[in-house]
Write a protein that holds these residues in place. Structure first.
Motif, PDB file in Angstrom:
ATOM      1  N   MET A  30       0.831  -1.202   0.000  1.00 35.90           N
ATOM      2  CA  MET A  30       0.000   0.000   0.000  1.00 35.90           C
ATOM      3  C   MET A  30       0.864   1.249   0.000  1.00 35.90           C
ATOM      4  O   MET A  30       0.625   2.197  -0.740  1.00 35.90           O
ATOM      5  N   ILE A  31       1.904   1.221   0.858  1.00 37.90           N
ATOM      6  CA  ILE A  31       2.851   2.333   0.913  1.00 37.90           C
ATOM      7  C   ILE A  31       3.512   2.505  -0.466  1.00 37.90           C
ATOM      8  O   ILE A  31       3.650   3.613  -0.975  1.00 37.90           O
ATOM      9  N   SER A  87       2.307   1.529  -3.307  1.00 34.84           N
ATOM     10  CA  SER A  87       1.351   1.966  -4.320  1.00 34.84           C
ATOM     11  C   SER A  87       1.042   3.455  -4.170  1.00 34.84           C
ATOM     12  O   SER A  87       0.808   4.155  -5.150  1.00 34.84           O
ATOM     13  N   LEU A  88       1.090   3.960  -2.935  1.00 39.67           N
ATOM     14  CA  LEU A  88       0.912   5.404  -2.747  1.00 39.67           C
ATOM     15  C   LEU A  88       2.042   6.172  -3.404  1.00 39.67           C
ATOM     16  O   LEU A  88       1.828   7.188  -4.069  1.00 39.67           O
ATOM     17  N   LEU A 115      -2.361  10.105   7.164  1.00 40.04           N
ATOM     18  CA  LEU A 115      -1.788   8.756   7.257  1.00 40.04           C
ATOM     19  C   LEU A 115      -1.292   8.483   8.673  1.00 40.04           C
ATOM     20  O   LEU A 115      -1.516   7.402   9.230  1.00 40.04           O
ATOM     21  N   ARG A 116      -0.637   9.484   9.248  1.00 44.43           N
ATOM     22  CA  ARG A 116      -0.121   9.316  10.606  1.00 44.43           C
ATOM     23  C   ARG A 116      -1.274   9.166  11.592  1.00 44.43           C
ATOM     24  O   ARG A 116      -1.217   8.351  12.504  1.00 44.43           O
ATOM     25  N   SER A 117      -2.355   9.954  11.402  1.00 46.74           N
ATOM     26  CA  SER A 117      -3.456   9.932  12.367  1.00 46.74           C
ATOM     27  C   SER A 117      -4.158   8.581  12.389  1.00 46.74           C
ATOM     28  O   SER A 117      -4.694   8.188  13.412  1.00 46.74           O
ATOM     29  N   ILE A 118      -4.140   7.869  11.272  1.00 51.58           N
ATOM     30  CA  ILE A 118      -4.820   6.570  11.291  1.00 51.58           C
ATOM     31  C   ILE A 118      -3.836   5.422  11.503  1.00 51.58           C
ATOM     32  O   ILE A 118      -4.140   4.278  11.207  1.00 51.58           O
ATOM     33  N   GLY A 119      -2.674   5.738  12.045  1.00 53.21           N
ATOM     34  CA  GLY A 119      -1.801   4.673  12.532  1.00 53.21           C
ATOM     35  C   GLY A 119      -0.641   4.288  11.637  1.00 53.21           C
ATOM     36  O   GLY A 119      -0.104   3.186  11.762  1.00 53.21           O
ATOM     37  N   THR A 120      -0.231   5.174  10.734  1.00 50.31           N
ATOM     38  CA  THR A 120       0.955   4.891   9.929  1.00 50.31           C
ATOM     39  C   THR A 120       2.192   5.327  10.718  1.00 50.31           C
ATOM     40  O   THR A 120       2.231   6.434  11.247  1.00 50.31           O
ATOM     41  N   TYR A 121       3.174   4.421  10.792  1.00 49.67           N
ATOM     42  CA  TYR A 121       4.377   4.729  11.570  1.00 49.67           C
ATOM     43  C   TYR A 121       5.275   5.708  10.816  1.00 49.67           C
ATOM     44  O   TYR A 121       5.240   5.785   9.593  1.00 49.67           O
ATOM     45  N   ARG A 122       6.119   6.402  11.592  1.00 52.55           N
ATOM     46  CA  ARG A 122       7.111   7.302  10.998  1.00 52.55           C
ATOM     47  C   ARG A 122       7.945   6.579   9.951  1.00 52.55           C
ATOM     48  O   ARG A 122       8.191   7.086   8.865  1.00 52.55           O
ATOM     49  N   GLN A 178       7.251   4.167   8.152  1.00 57.59           N
ATOM     50  CA  GLN A 178       6.522   3.882   6.911  1.00 57.59           C
ATOM     51  C   GLN A 178       6.409   5.120   6.026  1.00 57.59           C
ATOM     52  O   GLN A 178       6.444   5.019   4.805  1.00 57.59           O
TER      53      GLN A 178
END
Ligand SMILES: Nc1ncnc2c1ncn2[C@@H]1O[C@H](COP(=O)(O)OP(=O)(O)OP(=O)(O)O)[C@@H](O)[C@H]1O
Ligand SMILES: [Mg+2]
Lengths: 227, 398
Positions: B1-2, B4-5, B304-311, B313
């Motif tokens: 997903m990362i 593909s973004l 992305l960060r607010s919904i749980g993506t790590y730094r 990532q």
């Protein structure tokens, strides 16, 4: 453990140091949310509602005081641990929907699933979530720009639910919607509450606040009342 | 997903992506093309070292008067003097005086000009290698280079003819074919040559009033070669020599190789500097594009960060972007150099096959790795910046 509040704020302050002097966005706030509760937060603009939500949502850290999520203090958590909390226990719904514009409606809901459970087939769950919030199936491959405000907010609710969070944080979820849409969105949130979900919602609208079990009034960073 | 973004962002900003790629394409192309050409040359030179590096080539300087005529060459006496100077250094040497000139030759109906050599039959095997046939004997046998034979459809037994010194046509038989030495050689360049005995040469070209055109000395120890060089120089050009003029110009293959090496080193420094500059420019361009990308996507990063993506990532996502620009850009750069380098090599007299050596082809992975590393390094700061954005502030930007 089950009796512990889902969220507990003990003497929490948030101070912004500005040239003109310190701004207390939150001033020694004590507040807790029990499992299954639907709490609304009201107050004038600039009173600290969003700041409070960001604290609860582990997006921001307090200047002083303690925040406990499921009874565990977040004070000494690293950024990665806070992120893990957002990923596993919190669902956000924002006034501006905050969908990822590069992704389709479907992918926006799929994203937290991939983050939490890894890359595999999540189509069953994504479709189920979208159906649950009344999102029309034929719009799933559309990007946020091609959707109405109401549709976007449905997607964002589905996304917030995707990680099966302990509680939902909604910062003015109907702020950008007309009254008809607002009612539809509130019905969805209300249903979620009835299913046993814990919700904290910021709102300006007294009608919207009606759906909550409890309304907290905040002014100048302080809780001034509860009804 | 990362991933593909990252991909989608690149696609969304195609034009910008391509612009930033051009820098890396040029940079990688510069490294690879210059590297490949100089590697091709060095390879060719290395072959020459192993084949003919044990060689001194002596050329005459100044005119002599022989029987009332002025001519240039080495007399029998010169040869004896040079040989004695050589002997004073080592017993293990080969000294071959020979005649050489350009001469019209008729092959079938064509009149061409070839480089013709005349030397003692006993000396031939020391200087050239036969791929087929036998060594020439007498006045009408010749051997020709492989390339010459091929170009003119000559086989063993074929006939070629010259206009002799006394005006008569002399028909000669090809009795041997010589192995090609390539054009870069310190000895006799055989490719397009005709070689025969001194007897043959005298009847076809004349004997230059008994003066040899060149002398080749081979010694098997490079140190000996340097000493011979010195001894001959002293004897022929120094005080021992009665007339004050220099009579011999000595080409020492080792010295030439050293000079060549120096040139190659200089040019590789030059190449490195040029490539370095172009890569630096590319790096700046990519950093710039990545910073723009981070700025534009600040809000997205916040979400992305607010919904749980790590730094880590977020860092990865931007590094993927930079890496992808690097990978695609350097593949194009390498491809371009694979088209251009052989053309350059051929213009500079190398064979097309010079492309297919390990040292030339190793620039393919090298170019890709360098391009990738430069892009990742350029993307590091922007990616780090994105990863460390405050989620709340990032989300509130528009
Ligand atoms: N990054 C910041 N730097 C400085 N001051 C800030 C910052 N963020 C918020 N504030 C201040 O903190 C106070 C509370 O802001 P907050 O956004 O929480 O208000 P709010 O109740 O959500 O208002 P609204 O209803 O307009 O959304 C305000 O006075 C605001 O100016
Ligand atoms: Mg607010």
């Amino acid at each position: 453990m089950d009796d512990a509040p889902v969220v507990e704020l003990i003497d929490v302050s948030k101070v912004y140091q500005m040239k003109a002097g310190d701004v207390y966005a939150l001033n020694h706030v004590n507040f807790s949310v029990r499992r299954g509760e639907f709490v609304a937060i009201m107050g004038p603009s600039g009173s600290g509602k969003s700041t409070l939500m960001n604290m609860i949502g582990c997006l921001d850290v307090p200047t002083s005081g303690t925040i406990k999520i499921n009874g565990v203090s977040t004070t000494d958590m690293t950024d990665d641990e806070l992120t893990e909390h957002r990923l596993n226990t919190i669902g956000f719904i924002f006034q501006k929907f905050n969908l990822i514009s590069l992704l389709t409606a479907y992918e926006n809901v799929e994203y937290p699933l991939i983050l939490k459970y890894g890359q595999r087939d999540h189509s069953e769950r994504v479709k189920k979530l979208l159906r649950m919030v009344g999102f029309t199936e034929d719009r799933m491959q559309h990007t946020p720009y091609e959707l109405s405000g109401g549709q976007q907010q449905r997607v964002s609710i589905a996304r917030a639910l995707a990680n099966d969070p302990t509680f939902l944080l909604c910062d003015e979820p109907t702020g950008n919607l007309d009254s008809k849409m607002s009612t539809q969105i509130m019905e969805i949130l209300s249903d979620l509450h009835k299913q046993g979900r814990t919700l904290v919602m910021v709102t300006h609208n007294p009608e919207t606040a009606e759906y909550a079990d409890r309304v907290i009034i905040i002014r100048d960073g302080e809780i001034v009342g509860e009804e | 997903m990362i991933v593909s973004l990252a991909l989608r962002n690149l696609k969304l900003n195609k034009f910008r992506t391509i612009l930033s790629m051009i820098g890396i394409v040029i940079g990688v192309f510069a490294i690879c093309a210059m590297g490949m050409v100089s590697a091709g040359f060095t390879d060719e030179m290395d072959n020459m070292i192993t084949d003919t590096a044990d060689t001194l080539t002596l050329s005459p300087l100044g005119e002599k008067v022989v029987g009332g005529h002025t001519a240039v060459g080495f007399s029998e006496k010169d040869v004896r003097n040079i040989e004695s100077a050589t002997k004073s250094v080592t017993k293990e040497y080969e000294l071959v005086p020979y005649y050489n000139t350009y001469k019209p030759v008729t092959v079938g109906k064509d009149l061409l000009t070839a480089s013709v050599y005349g030397l003692d039959s006993n000396d031939m095997s020391g200087l050239v290698t036969l791929v087929s046939g036998t060594w020439p004997k007498g006045g009408t046998n010749v051997i020709v280079g492989e390339q010459f034979a091929e170009d003119n459809e000559l086989r063993l037994g074929s006939r070629i003819s010259f206009l002799g010194v006394s005006g008569q046509e002399i028909t000669c038989r090809v009795v041997g074919i010589m192995e090609n030495t390539g054009l870069l050689t310190f000895g006799i360049a055989t490719d397009s040559s005709i070689l025969g005995t001194t007897e043959w040469y005298s009847s076809v070209v004349g004997n230059n009033y008994g003066l040899y055109d060149k002398i080749i000395i081979k010694a098997y120890d490079p140190e000996d070669l340097a000493l011979i060089d010195e001894a001959v120089d002293k004897k022929m050009n120094g005080k021992e020599d009665k007339d004050s003029d220099n009579t011999v110009s000595i080409l020492n293959s080792y010295e030439l190789m050293d000079i060549f090496d120096e040139i190659m080193n200089m040019s590789s420094i030059f190449t490195t500097v040029i490539s370095g500059i172009s890569l630096l420019v590319a790096a700046v361009a990519i950093t710039n594009v990545m910073l723009m990308s981070v700025k534009e996507r600040t809000r997205e990063v916040g979400i992305l960060r607010s919904i749980g993506t790590y730094r880590s990532q977020i860092l990865q996502m931007f590094l993927y972007e930079a890496g992808l620009i690097g990978l695609i850009g350097s593949v194009f750069g390498v491809a371009l150099s694979l088209i251009v380098s052989p053309v350059f090599m051929m213009i500079m007299g190398l064979e097309f096959t010079a492309m297919f050596s390990v040292s030339v082809l190793s620039y393919i992975p090298l170019g890709i790795v360098v391009g990738l590393v430069v892009c990742l390094a350029s993307g590091l700061y922007p990616a780090w910046k994105a990863a460390n954005l405050n989620p709340v502030e990032a989300m509130s930007t528009d």
